[in-house]
Design a protein around this motif. Structure first.
Motif, mmCIF file in Angstrom:
data_model
loop_
_atom_site.group_PDB
_atom_site.id
_atom_site.type_symbol
_atom_site.label_atom_id
_atom_site.label_comp_id
_atom_site.label_asym_id
_atom_site.label_seq_id
_atom_site.Cartn_x
_atom_site.Cartn_y
_atom_site.Cartn_z
ATOM 1 N N GLN A 1 0.840 -1.195 0.000
ATOM 2 C CA GLN A 1 0.000 0.000 0.000
ATOM 3 C C GLN A 1 0.877 1.246 0.000
ATOM 4 O OE1 GLN A 1 -3.441 -2.074 2.866
ATOM 5 N NE2 GLN A 1 -2.466 -0.175 3.490
ATOM 6 N N SER A 2 0.296 2.339 -0.468
ATOM 7 C CA SER A 2 1.034 3.606 -0.435
ATOM 8 C C SER A 2 0.986 4.234 0.960
ATOM 9 C CB SER A 2 0.457 4.588 -1.459
ATOM 10 O OG SER A 2 -0.915 4.830 -1.195
ATOM 11 N N GLU A 3 -0.040 3.866 1.760
ATOM 12 C CA GLU A 3 -0.160 4.391 3.113
ATOM 13 C C GLU A 3 -0.644 3.291 4.037
ATOM 14 O OE1 GLU A 3 -2.987 7.537 2.558
ATOM 15 O OE2 GLU A 3 -1.447 9.066 2.228
ATOM 16 N N TYR A 4 -0.182 3.354 5.298
ATOM 17 C CA TYR A 4 -0.592 2.389 6.306
ATOM 18 C C TYR A 4 -1.072 3.150 7.544
ATOM 19 C CZ TYR A 4 1.807 -1.084 3.427
ATOM 20 O OH TYR A 4 2.202 -1.889 2.390
ATOM 21 N N TYR A 5 -2.197 2.648 8.120
ATOM 22 C CA TYR A 5 -2.793 3.314 9.271
ATOM 23 C C TYR A 5 -2.966 2.339 10.415
ATOM 24 C CZ TYR A 5 -3.797 7.188 6.128
ATOM 25 O OH TYR A 5 -3.674 8.232 5.250
ATOM 26 N N PHE A 6 -3.349 2.903 11.535
ATOM 27 C CA PHE A 6 -3.540 2.145 12.765
ATOM 28 C C PHE A 6 -4.340 0.868 12.508
ATOM 29 C CE2 PHE A 6 -6.390 1.594 16.560
ATOM 30 C CZ PHE A 6 -5.425 1.008 17.379
ATOM 31 N N ASN A 7 -3.792 -0.249 13.047
ATOM 32 C CA ASN A 7 -4.379 -1.590 12.966
ATOM 33 C C ASN A 7 -4.155 -2.272 11.615
ATOM 34 O OD1 ASN A 7 -5.215 -2.079 15.526
ATOM 35 N ND2 ASN A 7 -7.406 -1.824 15.144
ATOM 36 N N ASP A 8 -3.421 -1.640 10.697
ATOM 37 C CA ASP A 8 -3.041 -2.329 9.461
ATOM 38 C C ASP A 8 -1.936 -3.347 9.778
ATOM 39 O OD1 ASP A 8 -4.834 -1.029 7.888
ATOM 40 O OD2 ASP A 8 -3.419 0.424 7.065
ATOM 41 N N HIS A 9 -1.967 -4.495 9.091
ATOM 42 C CA HIS A 9 -0.956 -5.543 9.259
ATOM 43 C C HIS A 9 -0.127 -5.679 7.980
ATOM 44 C CE1 HIS A 9 -3.918 -6.571 12.346
ATOM 45 N NE2 HIS A 9 -2.980 -7.308 12.949
ATOM 46 N N ILE A 10 1.130 -6.065 8.136
ATOM 47 C CA ILE A 10 1.990 -6.407 6.997
ATOM 48 C C ILE A 10 2.592 -7.789 7.262
ATOM 49 C CG2 ILE A 10 4.142 -5.890 5.789
ATOM 50 C CD1 ILE A 10 3.600 -2.986 6.088
ATOM 51 N N LEU A 11 2.553 -8.634 6.236
ATOM 52 C CA LEU A 11 3.117 -9.973 6.345
ATOM 53 C C LEU A 11 4.379 -10.049 5.485
ATOM 54 C CD1 LEU A 11 2.632 -12.874 7.468
ATOM 55 C CD2 LEU A 11 1.521 -13.374 5.266
ATOM 56 N N PHE A 12 5.507 -10.438 6.103
ATOM 57 C CA PHE A 12 6.784 -10.574 5.399
ATOM 58 C C PHE A 12 6.986 -12.047 5.024
ATOM 59 C CE2 PHE A 12 7.396 -6.656 7.692
ATOM 60 C CZ PHE A 12 8.225 -5.886 6.877
ATOM 61 N N THR A 13 7.421 -12.265 3.766
ATOM 62 C CA THR A 13 7.859 -13.591 3.312
ATOM 63 C C THR A 13 9.109 -13.399 2.452
ATOM 64 O OG1 THR A 13 6.399 -13.452 1.377
ATOM 65 C CG2 THR A 13 5.544 -14.605 3.334
ATOM 66 N N CYS A 14 9.821 -14.525 2.148
ATOM 67 C CA CYS A 14 11.074 -14.440 1.373
ATOM 68 C C CYS A 14 10.918 -15.127 0.003
ATOM 69 C CB CYS A 14 12.220 -15.117 2.132
ATOM 70 S SG CYS A 14 12.666 -14.251 3.661
ATOM 71 N N GLU A 15 11.810 -14.744 -0.903
ATOM 72 C CA GLU A 15 11.846 -15.378 -2.217
ATOM 73 C C GLU A 15 12.257 -16.846 -2.054
ATOM 74 O OE1 GLU A 15 14.601 -13.210 -4.510
ATOM 75 O OE2 GLU A 15 13.335 -11.413 -4.690
ATOM 76 N N PRO A 16 11.931 -17.688 -3.033
ATOM 77 C CA PRO A 16 12.375 -19.091 -2.970
ATOM 78 C C PRO A 16 13.902 -19.151 -2.843
ATOM 79 C CG PRO A 16 10.723 -18.822 -4.680
ATOM 80 C CD PRO A 16 11.061 -17.451 -4.206
ATOM 81 N N GLY A 17 14.363 -20.047 -1.992
ATOM 82 C CA GLY A 17 15.798 -20.182 -1.757
ATOM 83 C C GLY A 17 16.288 -19.318 -0.616
ATOM 84 N N TYR A 18 15.352 -18.595 0.018
ATOM 85 C CA TYR A 18 15.717 -17.749 1.160
ATOM 86 C C TYR A 18 14.801 -18.076 2.330
ATOM 87 C CZ TYR A 18 18.538 -15.000 -2.060
ATOM 88 O OH TYR A 18 19.478 -14.600 -2.966
ATOM 89 N N ARG A 19 15.298 -17.814 3.510
ATOM 90 C CA ARG A 19 14.526 -18.073 4.721
ATOM 91 C C ARG A 19 14.475 -16.805 5.564
ATOM 92 N NH1 ARG A 19 18.712 -21.471 8.556
ATOM 93 N NH2 ARG A 19 20.494 -20.061 8.273
ATOM 94 N N LEU A 20 13.365 -16.678 6.324
ATOM 95 C CA LEU A 20 13.218 -15.524 7.214
ATOM 96 C C LEU A 20 14.044 -15.748 8.460
ATOM 97 C CD1 LEU A 20 9.387 -14.627 7.179
ATOM 98 C CD2 LEU A 20 11.283 -13.115 6.608
ATOM 99 N N LEU A 21 14.739 -14.724 8.831
ATOM 100 C CA LEU A 21 15.570 -14.808 10.017
ATOM 101 C C LEU A 21 15.330 -13.560 10.858
ATOM 102 C CD1 LEU A 21 17.749 -16.633 11.333
ATOM 103 C CD2 LEU A 21 19.473 -15.166 10.242
ATOM 104 N N LYS A 22 14.933 -13.790 12.112
ATOM 105 C CA LYS A 22 14.710 -12.683 13.031
ATOM 106 C C LYS A 22 15.201 -13.098 14.396
ATOM 107 C CE LYS A 22 13.078 -8.730 14.476
ATOM 108 N NZ LYS A 22 13.768 -7.483 14.164
ATOM 109 N N ASP A 23 16.182 -12.353 14.895
ATOM 110 C CA ASP A 23 16.779 -12.617 16.207
ATOM 111 C C ASP A 23 17.308 -14.052 16.284
ATOM 112 O OD1 ASP A 23 16.093 -10.045 17.037
ATOM 113 O OD2 ASP A 23 14.121 -10.704 17.762
ATOM 114 N N GLY A 24 17.949 -14.520 15.175
ATOM 115 C CA GLY A 24 18.571 -15.842 15.131
ATOM 116 C C GLY A 24 17.583 -16.973 14.982
ATOM 117 N N GLU A 25 16.336 -16.694 14.716
ATOM 118 C CA GLU A 25 15.324 -17.753 14.618
ATOM 119 C C GLU A 25 14.790 -17.807 13.195
ATOM 120 O OE1 GLU A 25 11.016 -18.946 16.689
ATOM 121 O OE2 GLU A 25 12.082 -17.116 17.285
#
Length: 381
Positions: free
Chosen positions: A327-351
């Motif tokens: 979206q061009s703008e995000y407001y209170f209570n909007d959610h965003i879901l992150f995913t990775c391209e094939p061959g990549y994995r999500l890494l956050k705080d070593g997990e």
């Protein structure tokens, strides 16, 4: 006039006509005489013999509220004179002369009552008989009859104080008012009001208005409307262009008005024919007050409200990552879901994660920082 609250027409169908007292006061040479009834007659002294010279009689006739006095003459024979200067009958009510009579029935004078019926404007009238010091002929005097007649208050549309807002019901000796379903009879027993407080709006958008808009709103009402949303939302009010609230040319909204309280601030009062238009607030809670007095036929108002939340910055997309939704703008209570391209994995705080979600908060900040997409070992080989 007696008004009875909560009665129906059926309650009065079987009611017998109450005995009202009609007070007839006759003053003759300083003597008071009392007669009581709803009807009766008056006559000149010594009738059917000629009446005495140089005398004055005064009758005060009074009937209960809800009635008028009807008076007519069945016989009339007084000394004729120009403008009734000698002997005469004068009928008065509410400080106004209703009739002045003299002369003989057989004559062509316009002062003779003939078949004329005199009706008092309210519930009393007075009759004055006066004779002067000399009569050239013998005049026998008069006989008059009076009676109480019921007033149909519901047909008297000229008196605004007697008008019922919705329905008027006449009965012998009085009337009462009633209201359409959903309305309450005010303590003045003629105005119809509504119970319009306690409404709470919690949806993020909605419409509220004066009762019956765009028909005239109820009189004598105090209305309170509350809009309560989650913290982080700001309420926007849009008044309909059709805005009609009773006003005053010199005083600011003394009769009917709309007031708005948002947070610690207050807007208004608003009245007249000019719509307040758009009102932006910085609060998630708004209270709308509306007051109407006991007069007027104005059409009222309508408000459409919407909610806008705090805005969060558009997040930077990490390399080899996707976000949803974009979206061009995000407001209170909007959610965003992150995913990775094939061959990549999500890494956050070593997990390692399959997906990662962040939330736009009421303070305009994202609930968590963005993750990273790291190439898998198989992709490196």
């Amino acid at each position: 006039m007696r008004l009875i609250e909560g009665r129906t027409e059926e309650d009065f169908t079987n009611m017998k006509l109450a005995l009202f007292l009609l007070l007839l006061t006759v003053i003759v040479d300083g003597e008071l005489r009392f007669l009581s009834d709803m009807y009766g007659s008056l006559q000149s002294p010594n009738f059917p013999e000629p009446y005495p010279q140089e005398m004055e009689l005064h009758w005060n006739i009074s009937v209960p509220n809800g009635f008028k006095v009807k008076l007519y003459f069945s016989y009339f024979d007084l000394e004729p004179s120009y403008l009734c200067e000698y002997d005469f009958i004068k009928v008065e009510a509410e400080g106004e002369v209703l009739a002045l009579f003299c002369g003989r029935e057989a004559s062509d004078t316009e002062a003779v009552p003939a078949q004329q019926v005199i009706t008092s404007p309210k519930n009393s009238l007075s009759v004055l008989f006066s004779s002067d010091f000399s009569n050239e002929e013998r005049y026998l005097g008069f006989i008059a009859h009076y009676s109480a007649v019921d007033v149909d208050e519901c047909s008297n549309r000229m008196d605004e104080d007697l008008l019922c807002d919705h329905f008027c019901h006449n009965y012998i000796g009085g009337y009462y008012c009633s209201c359409r379903y959903g309305y309450l009879l005010h303590s003045d027993n003629r105005t119809c009001r509504v119970e319009c407080s306690g409404n709470v709006f919690r949806e993020r958008s909605g419409v509220l208005s004066s009762i019956d808009f765009p028909a005239p709103y109820p009189k004598s009402s105090n209305c309170l409307y509350r809009i309560e949303l989650e913290p982080g939302f700001r309420i926007r009010l849009q008044f309909d262009p059709r805005f009609d609230v009773e006003d005053h040319p010199d005083i600011n909204c003394p009769y009917d008005y709309v007031k708005i309280k948002a947070g610690s601030g207050e807007l208004g009062p608003f009245c007249g024919a000019q719509s307040p238009g758009v009102i932006e607030t910085d609060s998630n809670m708004v209270i709308i007050f509306f007051q109407s007095d006991n007069s007027g036929e104005n059409l009222g108002w309508r408000i459409t409200y919407t909610a806008a939340g705090s805005q969060c910055p558009v997040p930077e997309i990490p390399p080899n990552a996707f976000i949803n939704p974009v979206q061009s703008e995000y407001y209170f209570n909007d959610h965003i879901l992150f995913t990775c391209e094939p061959g990549y994995r999500l890494l956050k705080d070593g997990e390692d994660l399959d997906h990662y979600q962040v939330l736009c908060q009421s303070d305009g900040l994202w609930s968590r920082s963005s993750p990273q997409c790291q190439q898998t070992d198989s992709t490196r080989r």
